[in-house]
Design a protein around this motif. Structure first.
Motif, PDB file in Angstrom:
ATOM      1  N   LEU A  42     -50.045  -7.564 114.293  1.00  0.00           N
ATOM      2  CA  LEU A  42     -50.527  -8.868 114.755  1.00  0.00           C
ATOM      3  C   LEU A  42     -50.413  -9.830 113.577  1.00  0.00           C
ATOM      4  O   LEU A  42     -51.398 -10.213 112.940  1.00  0.00           O
ATOM      5  CB  LEU A  42     -51.966  -8.758 115.252  1.00  0.00           C
ATOM      6  N   SER A  43     -49.189 -10.205 113.284  1.00  0.00           N
ATOM      7  CA  SER A  43     -48.901 -10.970 112.071  1.00  0.00           C
ATOM      8  C   SER A  43     -49.081 -12.471 112.281  1.00  0.00           C
ATOM      9  O   SER A  43     -49.179 -12.947 113.412  1.00  0.00           O
ATOM     10  CB  SER A  43     -47.465 -10.694 111.620  1.00  0.00           C
ATOM     11  N   ALA A 354     -44.232 -13.231 116.333  1.00  0.00           N
ATOM     12  CA  ALA A 354     -43.646 -14.205 115.414  1.00  0.00           C
ATOM     13  C   ALA A 354     -42.125 -14.066 115.417  1.00  0.00           C
ATOM     14  O   ALA A 354     -41.531 -13.657 116.419  1.00  0.00           O
ATOM     15  CB  ALA A 354     -44.235 -14.026 114.012  1.00  0.00           C
ATOM     16  N   ASP A 355     -41.474 -14.375 114.291  1.00  0.00           N
ATOM     17  CA  ASP A 355     -40.015 -14.473 114.289  1.00  0.00           C
ATOM     18  C   ASP A 355     -39.274 -13.135 114.290  1.00  0.00           C
ATOM     19  O   ASP A 355     -38.051 -13.103 114.346  1.00  0.00           O
ATOM     20  CB  ASP A 355     -39.540 -15.337 113.118  1.00  0.00           C
ATOM     21  N   PHE A 356     -40.004 -12.033 114.255  1.00  0.00           N
ATOM     22  CA  PHE A 356     -39.406 -10.720 114.475  1.00  0.00           C
ATOM     23  C   PHE A 356     -39.941 -10.100 115.771  1.00  0.00           C
ATOM     24  O   PHE A 356     -39.705  -8.929 116.039  1.00  0.00           O
ATOM     25  CB  PHE A 356     -39.732  -9.770 113.308  1.00  0.00           C
ATOM     26  N   GLY A 357     -40.692 -10.876 116.537  1.00  0.00           N
ATOM     27  CA  GLY A 357     -41.464 -10.319 117.635  1.00  0.00           C
ATOM     28  C   GLY A 357     -40.767 -10.315 118.979  1.00  0.00           C
ATOM     29  O   GLY A 357     -39.636 -10.776 119.134  1.00  0.00           O
ATOM     30  N   PHE A 358     -41.504  -9.800 119.958  1.00  0.00           N
ATOM     31  CA  PHE A 358     -40.967  -9.676 121.320  1.00  0.00           C
ATOM     32  C   PHE A 358     -41.752 -10.494 122.339  1.00  0.00           C
ATOM     33  O   PHE A 358     -41.374 -10.564 123.498  1.00  0.00           O
ATOM     34  CB  PHE A 358     -40.954  -8.202 121.756  1.00  0.00           C
ATOM     35  N   TRP A 359     -42.848 -11.115 121.921  1.00  0.00           N
ATOM     36  CA  TRP A 359     -43.673 -11.885 122.845  1.00  0.00           C
ATOM     37  C   TRP A 359     -43.715 -13.344 122.413  1.00  0.00           C
ATOM     38  O   TRP A 359     -43.836 -13.646 121.231  1.00  0.00           O
ATOM     39  CB  TRP A 359     -45.092 -11.317 122.901  1.00  0.00           C
ATOM     40  N   ASP A 360     -43.625 -14.261 123.388  1.00  0.00           N
ATOM     41  CA  ASP A 360     -43.670 -15.698 123.132  1.00  0.00           C
ATOM     42  C   ASP A 360     -45.027 -16.235 123.593  1.00  0.00           C
ATOM     43  O   ASP A 360     -45.288 -16.316 124.795  1.00  0.00           O
ATOM     44  CB  ASP A 360     -42.534 -16.396 123.892  1.00  0.00           C
ATOM     45  N   GLN A 361     -45.877 -16.591 122.620  1.00  0.00           N
ATOM     46  CA  GLN A 361     -47.212 -17.064 122.971  1.00  0.00           C
ATOM     47  C   GLN A 361     -47.187 -18.411 123.682  1.00  0.00           C
ATOM     48  O   GLN A 361     -48.024 -18.684 124.539  1.00  0.00           O
ATOM     49  CB  GLN A 361     -48.078 -17.170 121.702  1.00  0.00           C
ATOM     50  N   LYS A 362     -46.238 -19.276 123.341  1.00  0.00           N
ATOM     51  CA  LYS A 362     -46.193 -20.598 123.958  1.00  0.00           C
ATOM     52  C   LYS A 362     -45.755 -20.524 125.416  1.00  0.00           C
ATOM     53  O   LYS A 362     -46.315 -21.188 126.285  1.00  0.00           O
ATOM     54  CB  LYS A 362     -45.253 -21.513 123.170  1.00  0.00           C
ATOM     55  N   LYS A 363     -44.738 -19.704 125.676  1.00  0.00           N
ATOM     56  CA  LYS A 363     -44.250 -19.551 127.052  1.00  0.00           C
ATOM     57  C   LYS A 363     -45.042 -18.509 127.826  1.00  0.00           C
ATOM     58  O   LYS A 363     -44.906 -18.394 129.039  1.00  0.00           O
ATOM     59  CB  LYS A 363     -42.776 -19.173 127.042  1.00  0.00           C
ATOM     60  N   HIS A 364     -45.843 -17.735 127.096  1.00  0.00           N
ATOM     61  CA  HIS A 364     -46.632 -16.660 127.688  1.00  0.00           C
ATOM     62  C   HIS A 364     -45.737 -15.706 128.483  1.00  0.00           C
ATOM     63  O   HIS A 364     -45.976 -15.405 129.645  1.00  0.00           O
ATOM     64  CB  HIS A 364     -47.736 -17.223 128.588  1.00  0.00           C
ATOM     65  N   ASP A 365     -44.689 -15.271 127.807  1.00  0.00           N
ATOM     66  CA  ASP A 365     -43.715 -14.389 128.454  1.00  0.00           C
ATOM     67  C   ASP A 365     -42.970 -13.615 127.360  1.00  0.00           C
ATOM     68  O   ASP A 365     -43.015 -13.974 126.180  1.00  0.00           O
ATOM     69  CB  ASP A 365     -42.730 -15.213 129.278  1.00  0.00           C
TER      70      ASP A 365
END
Length: 384
Positions: A42-43, A354-365
């Motif tokens: 959870l970076s 974040a920039d290595f991640g798989f989840w988009d918090q803004k789009k919630h997808d």
């Protein structure tokens, strides 16, 4: 006679009550049940986040994130935290961050996730200080005061977190040490380990290798003897030209030519076409082959050290930068997961959102659902 029978009954009930209150850790030769396999970091929430405070930070990670990770099949998270978010320059606690950390651990408990609390960056030590021109920034390994400061931070963290079960929460007392000499890190390990063990004898402690938690320095690591509540940690991003392709903060990220995987990563033609300023950085990739056998070979020392001490091995960071060609990213990820499963190595991807991640918090997808599907095909815990 009634008084004797009553006394005996009270004695038996007391013994039963004490037995019922005994934790697993206390009934298993001092070894707790902190078991981990598939996780993520959870970076950029309570660490490496210089801007978001207040409402923005509070909303960044919420209960649905923990529920999501549980439903996907993750069994734990690594939670990086920074000194500047938890203490001001005078050493006073900043309550909001502490509340968010305990919120996270409570949500982990609610949603069947174990957690590693990772002290990621402190004022006396930053893993990228040398790379960013701050050669004198890391005073930790030469200053008794800085070392006692690290211990004092963990005393306060322990006071706040010791109520959480040793089966569910672990402490990683420092991320990616960059001691000039390996023995300096070993001596600090011994010092912090002793201090924490006086407070929490059975808490799992995550201990990493020197020089950015490199796999190649695991053989120099001196682990406190006789302590089975330790997890050994290393990080792995090789080959950097693939995992950090286009990463602006690294020299190799300036390369814009073609990358191959598996095999020789850069062709002679692409090397010749690259700017002269980065050719030196490309030279290692002209002759070395990278594939699953190379990953196995790189992990060899770490695996042997874990076997030597009879401890679990954990890759705390690994992943691919978002702009990297997805076909290459998936090939490398598949090979990494195969080796992790072969040697029962636990892991946390860098990272969740974040920039290595798989989840988009803004789009919630999901921004990379195929990556998640691949991660979840890897071996997990037999039961949580």
């Amino acid at each position: 006679m009634k008084q004797i029978l009553y006394s005996m009954a009270v004695f038996v009930m007391t013994v039963l009550a004490l037995t019922a209150c005994t934790t697993k850790s206390e009934t298993n030769d001092g070894v707790n049940d902190f078991r981990i396999k598939r996780g993520t970091n959870l970076s950029h929430w309570l660490s490496q986040n210089n801007e978001d405070r207040g409402e923005a930070r509070r909303l960044h990670i919420q209960e649905d994130d923990f529920a999501r990770l549980d439903s996907l099949g993750f069994d734990f998270v690594r939670i990086p935290i920074d000194e500047v978010q938890f203490w001001d320059e005078e050493g006073n606690k900043l309550p909001e961050a502490w509340d968010l950390l305990t919120f996270a651990l409570d949500q982990c408990s609610k949603h069947h996730l174990r957690a590693i609390v990772d002290l990621h960056i402190i004022r006396s030590h930053y893993f990228n200080a040398v790379n960013e021109g701050g050669a004198n920034a890391n005073t930790l390994f030469t200053s008794e005061e800085a070392q006692q400061g690290l211990i004092n931070m963990w005393y306060q963290l322990s006071d706040a977190l010791k109520g959480y079960s040793t089966d569910s929460v672990a402490y990683e007392f420092m991320n990616e040490p960059v001691a000039p000499d390996h023995e300096q890190w070993n001596q600090l390990i011994a010092k912090v380990h002793k201090a924490l063990r006086e407070r929490e004898p059975q808490r799992t402690l995550v201990i990493g290798s020197n020089m950015w938690q490199g796999y190649e320095t695991m053989k120099y690591l001196k682990v406190p003897e006789g302590d089975k509540n330790i997890v050994l940690s290393f990080h792995y991003y090789n080959p950097m030209i693939l995992t950090h392709y286009g990463a602006w903060w690294t020299p190799i990220g300036k390369y814009s030519g073609k990358v191959n995987y598996p095999g020789v990563l850069v062709s002679k033609e692409d090397y010749e076409a690259a700017p002269d300023s980065i050719k030196k950085n490309l030279e290692p990739y002209l002759t070395q082959e990278y594939n699953i056998d190379r990953i196995r070979a790189d992990f060899k020392d770490a695996i042997e050290v874990a076997k030597k001490y009879g401890l679990q091995l954990f890759c705390g960071e690994w992943g691919v930068y978002e702009p990297v060609d997805r076909e290459l990213a998936y090939k490398w990820t598949k090979d990494m997961l195969t080796v992790f499963d072969e040697f029962n190595i636990a892991w946390t991807t860098w990272c969740y959102d974040a920039d290595f991640g798989f989840w988009d918090q803004k789009k919630h997808d999901f921004k990379d659902k195929p990556l998640v599907d691949m991660l979840m095909k890897a071996k997990g815990l037999e039961n949580k």
